[in-house]
Design an enzyme around this catalytic site. Structure first.
Site: not given
Length: 256
Positions: A122, A225, A227
């Site tokens: 990001c 993202h 994660e």
């Protein structure tokens, strides 16, 4: 993970952190922190996570830090200061964080110079682009006409992206021909692409969602993202594998 994988030295991955006013118990102080999902993703992929708080930046300090690392992740967070790419701030742009901008700038320059494997996430993709002379769209709703890339309230939207078929990213994610749904939370994006960067993913309406640094073993940055998807650590595994190879190559050079 088998016995041989457990006994093999794990590569050390540095992750940049946020510096925010934080409360815990009786304390209300500026503190460096990072959401657990980031470093959990690294450890699940077989790496050792080390957090890198914003600090006074110089080429020498960045080199000293990266001497001890095998890989680097530039994480998400507040907007990059528009002054770094020659623009005035949009009304929706965050207050500048020069300490973090300066720190990540030096880390990225040094990582690129020594071909240390890195992953941008990001803000990390945006920072990489700015470091290499690119610019950003400061407020995507002005460009695309809607706020679908950032729902607000900490809610991640799913956006479909198309991967370039000859990209490293496509190989890492076993990409076919169908668009890939990814979790997004950004109101800015890459505009003019920085030097040596190749766009390797876009949303279906053309917003840049990933870039790769040409000519290095592993230099990948995504606008989404990864994660946030605990069922898919393939990007982190790709970084950890590249970091393990970097570590092995460096040790071989030191012995020769």
């Amino acid at each position: 993970m088998n016995d041989s994988e457990l006994s093999r030295p794990r590569p050390v991955i540095g992750l940049t952190t946020y510096l925010e006013q934080s409360q815990t118990g009786v304390w209300d102080v500026p503190a460096a922190f990072l959401p657990q999902v980031y470093f959990d993703s690294v450890t699940r992929a077989g790496g050792i996570a080390v957090l890198l708080p914003p600090q006074p930046a110089s080429p020498a300090i960045a080199a000293g830090v990266l001497d001890r690392l095998d890989g680097l992740i530039i994480t998400g967070g507040k907007d990059v200061d528009p002054a770094r790419y020659g623009q005035s701030s949009h009304a929706a742009t965050d207050e500048p964080r020069p300490d973090r901008d300066d720190w990540e700038h030096e880390l990225l320059l040094e990582a690129i110079a020594r071909e240390l494997p890195f992953l941008g996430i990001c803000r990390g993709a945006q920072m990489l682009n700015v470091v290499l002379g690119g610019t950003l769209h400061q407020h995507l709703p002005d460009v695309v006409g809607h706020g679908g890339y950032q729902a607000g309230g900490g809610v991640f939207n799913a956006v479909e992206v198309e991967l370039h078929p000859q990209s490293q990213l496509h190989g890492l994610l076993d990409g076919g021909t169908a668009p890939l749904a990814v979790p997004v939370y950004h109101h800015q994006s890459i505009d003019r692409v920085g030097e040596r960067l190749v766009v390797t993913a876009r949303s279906l309406e053309g917003v840049v969602q990933a870039v790769e640094l040409d000519g290095v073993p592993f230099g990948v940055a995504v606008q989404w993202h990864p994660e946030q998807d605990d069922a898919d650590i393939r990007l982190f595994a790709g970084l950890v594998d590249a970091a393990a190879q970097y570590r092995a190559d460096r040790q071989r050079e030191e012995r020769s």
